[in-house]
Write a protein that holds these residues in place. Structure first.
Motif, short mmCIF file in Angstrom:
data_model
loop_
_atom_site.label_atom_id
_atom_site.label_comp_id
_atom_site.label_asym_id
_atom_site.label_seq_id
_atom_site.Cartn_x
_atom_site.Cartn_y
_atom_site.Cartn_z
N THR A 111 0.80 -1.28 0.05
CA THR A 111 -0.05 0.02 -0.06
C THR A 111 1.02 1.08 0.11
O THR A 111 1.92 1.27 0.42
CB THR A 111 -0.76 0.04 1.39
OG1 THR A 111 -0.09 0.07 2.69
CG2 THR A 111 -1.72 -1.06 1.41
N LEU A 112 0.24 2.19 -0.36
CA LEU A 112 0.96 3.56 -0.65
C LEU A 112 1.34 4.11 0.76
O LEU A 112 2.22 4.51 1.34
CB LEU A 112 0.23 4.50 -1.43
CG LEU A 112 0.78 6.07 -1.33
CD1 LEU A 112 0.47 6.63 -2.84
CD2 LEU A 112 0.23 7.19 -0.23
N CYS A 117 4.59 4.98 5.75
CA CYS A 117 4.92 4.42 7.43
C CYS A 117 6.14 3.88 7.63
O CYS A 117 6.95 3.90 8.40
CB CYS A 117 3.57 3.58 7.84
SG CYS A 117 2.07 4.26 8.11
N HIS A 118 6.43 3.00 6.59
CA HIS A 118 7.70 2.18 6.58
C HIS A 118 8.88 3.05 6.58
O HIS A 118 9.84 2.67 7.35
CB HIS A 118 7.84 1.25 5.51
CG HIS A 118 8.87 0.22 5.43
ND1 HIS A 118 9.15 -0.70 6.49
CD2 HIS A 118 9.64 -0.13 4.54
CE1 HIS A 118 10.19 -1.34 6.03
NE2 HIS A 118 10.49 -1.02 5.09
N TRP A 125 7.32 6.16 -3.02
CA TRP A 125 6.09 6.94 -2.67
C TRP A 125 6.35 8.33 -1.84
O TRP A 125 5.80 9.29 -1.87
CB TRP A 125 4.98 6.14 -2.03
CG TRP A 125 4.08 5.27 -2.81
CD1 TRP A 125 3.75 4.15 -2.72
CD2 TRP A 125 3.41 5.81 -4.16
NE1 TRP A 125 3.33 3.63 -3.90
CE2 TRP A 125 2.82 4.63 -4.69
CE3 TRP A 125 3.33 6.89 -4.96
CZ2 TRP A 125 2.01 4.51 -5.89
CZ3 TRP A 125 2.73 6.93 -6.17
CH2 TRP A 125 1.90 5.80 -6.56
N ALA A 126 7.29 8.07 -1.09
CA ALA A 126 7.67 9.32 0.00
C ALA A 126 8.31 10.57 -0.79
O ALA A 126 7.77 11.58 -0.48
CB ALA A 126 8.61 9.06 1.05
N PHE A 152 6.46 13.74 8.53
CA PHE A 152 6.06 12.43 8.82
C PHE A 152 7.20 11.37 9.18
O PHE A 152 7.15 10.81 10.02
CB PHE A 152 5.10 11.89 7.93
CG PHE A 152 4.57 10.59 8.27
CD1 PHE A 152 3.51 10.69 9.11
CD2 PHE A 152 4.96 9.54 7.58
CE1 PHE A 152 3.02 9.33 9.65
CE2 PHE A 152 4.40 8.39 8.05
CZ PHE A 152 3.22 8.17 9.02
N VAL A 153 8.04 11.76 8.19
CA VAL A 153 9.42 10.66 8.36
C VAL A 153 10.33 11.39 9.20
O VAL A 153 10.81 12.45 8.72
CB VAL A 153 9.82 10.25 6.88
CG1 VAL A 153 11.16 9.37 7.07
CG2 VAL A 153 8.59 9.59 6.17
N THR A 154 10.99 11.04 10.17
CA THR A 154 11.94 11.52 11.12
C THR A 154 13.34 10.84 10.74
O THR A 154 14.26 11.21 11.32
CB THR A 154 11.60 11.33 12.54
OG1 THR A 154 11.27 9.70 12.62
CG2 THR A 154 10.43 12.32 12.85
N GLY A 155 13.53 9.87 10.01
CA GLY A 155 14.77 9.19 9.71
C GLY A 155 14.43 7.88 8.98
O GLY A 155 13.35 7.55 8.96
N PRO A 156 15.74 7.03 8.81
CA PRO A 156 15.31 5.86 8.03
C PRO A 156 14.56 4.72 8.86
O PRO A 156 14.89 4.84 10.00
CB PRO A 156 16.72 5.31 7.91
CG PRO A 156 17.75 6.50 8.18
CD PRO A 156 16.89 7.51 8.85
#
Ligand SMILES: Cc1cc2nc3c(=O)[nH]c(=O)nc-3n(C[C@H](O)[C@H](O)[C@H](O)COP(=O)(O)OP(=O)(O)OC[C@H]3O[C@@H](n4cnc5c(N)ncnc54)[C@H](O)[C@@H]3O)c2cc1C
Length: 305
Positions: A111-112, A117-118, A125-126, A152-156
């Motif tokens: 899923t997108l 989230c991953h 997609w990010a 939303f994304v704070t790091g790997p």
């Protein structure tokens, strides 16, 4: 290897899923399972509780609101977006990226929203969502909040979700001009993660760029938003000089590392090449021709081997 022992729950409502997550302990949401299950089998992820959201109805949509806002539900698969009748005219950057995610088997389940989230630095997609100025809507015990994908994304492999929050949808704001752009991906073989990925989304009006976003996949520790490069496009006509300037700035924003996939220099060069290629082929003239019903080159969707 087999995953370590875990409790499995498959709730039928979001409220039930959130309340399971709220119980505490190490829990994980299972969406398409295309990233989580391999991690569990390798025992890089060892959740005590797996909350499978696939039985929750009404999360598999992608649709446009009356004001042009695009919404992608948490169970909308990559394949749904690949086959979408909505995206090619409305969001060319998303339409270009969808067929380039992994392979057909992964696209049928993944899923997108799960990809966001991953938070894999090589997730396609990010970058697309950052270029489009998209957001994630998270729901927890106290309600919903909207988080720009850029925050939303704070790091790997890290995001800002609380342990008892579920990302329920991704949102792309309505465009104000004619949308154009694309996604290009350099990969070692079809279905591979990006060695270099470039997402470009522009909106034009009367031959001038009214909004621009450029973001990069795989050339840094996380998705890179090329704000300076996008700023160089805004308010300008897409002349060769303007395109070259934006491409130089995007290449400068990349932080590639030399590895078995290529030298840092080569990857930076590919960023520049992709920006020029997307903007040259999907400039305002092409977008406005399409809006007027005349044939244009269409969305940029091309693998580069
Ligand atoms: C062989 C292979 C090749 C691949 N190639 C690519 C590629 O080229 N490009 C690319 O971008 N991706 C690629 N992927 C990853 C793929 O796109 C996954 O689908 C995606 O990363 C995760 O989506 P999912 O729905 O499968 O999430 P899951 O695997 O179910 O979950 C991934 C993570 O996100 C969390 N999560 C998922 N959904 C939610 C939610 N709604 N709310 C809160 N947390 C959530 C999970 O708890 C987990 O931590 C590949 C995967 C495989 C197996």
């Amino acid at each position: 290897m087999y995953p370590s022992r875990f409790r499995y729950e498959a709730p039928r409502s979001l409220a039930e899923a959130i309340s399971l997550l709220h119980e505490g302990g190490e829990a994980k949401v299972l969406a398409g399972g295309q990233s989580l299950v391999p991690l569990m089998k390798l025992r890089f992820a060892t959740p005590e509780l797996l909350v499978d959201i696939n039985n929750i109805g009404g999360l598999d949509y992608h649709r446009e609101d009356a004001d042009g806002t695009l919404r992608v539900g948490a169970l909308c698969r990559h394949a749904d977006l690949e086959r979408s009748a909505l995206l090619p005219g409305k969001q060319p950057t998303m339409a270009a990226a969808a067929p380039l995610i992994a392979d057909p088997i992964v696209r049928n389940r993944g899923t997108l929203v799960g990809s966001l989230c991953h938070a894999d630095p090589q997730g396609d997609w990010a970058s697309v969502m950052v270029a489009l100025g998209g957001s994630v809507v998270a729901q927890g015990p106290t309600g919903r909040r909207t988080i720009p994908v850029a925050d939303f994304v704070t790091g790997p492999f890290e995001n800002v979700l609380a342990p008892d929050e579920i990302a329920v949808e991704a949102v792309v704001p309505p465009h104000r001009g004619t949308p154009a752009g694309g996604y290009l991906k350099l990969e070692r073989r079809v279905g591979d993660f990006a060695t270099v990925g470039v997402a470009v989304a522009v909106e034009t009006s009367g031959g001038t760029v009214t909004r621009a976003g450029i973001a990069l996949t795989g050339v840094g520790g996380s998705t890179i938003a090329c704000t300076e490069a996008a700023g160089a496009l805004t308010g300008q006509a897409l002349t060769p000089q303007v395109i070259e300037q934006a491409a130089d700035l995007a290449a400068g924003a990349a932080k590639p590392r030399t590895d078995h996939r290529g030298s840092a220099e080569y990857k930076r060069h590919m960023v520049r090449t992709f920006v020029v290629r997307i903007l040259s082929r999907t400039g305002p003239a092409a977008g406005e021709q399409a809006a007027a019903g005349q044939p244009g080159p269409g969305p940029e969707a091309e693998r580069a081997a």
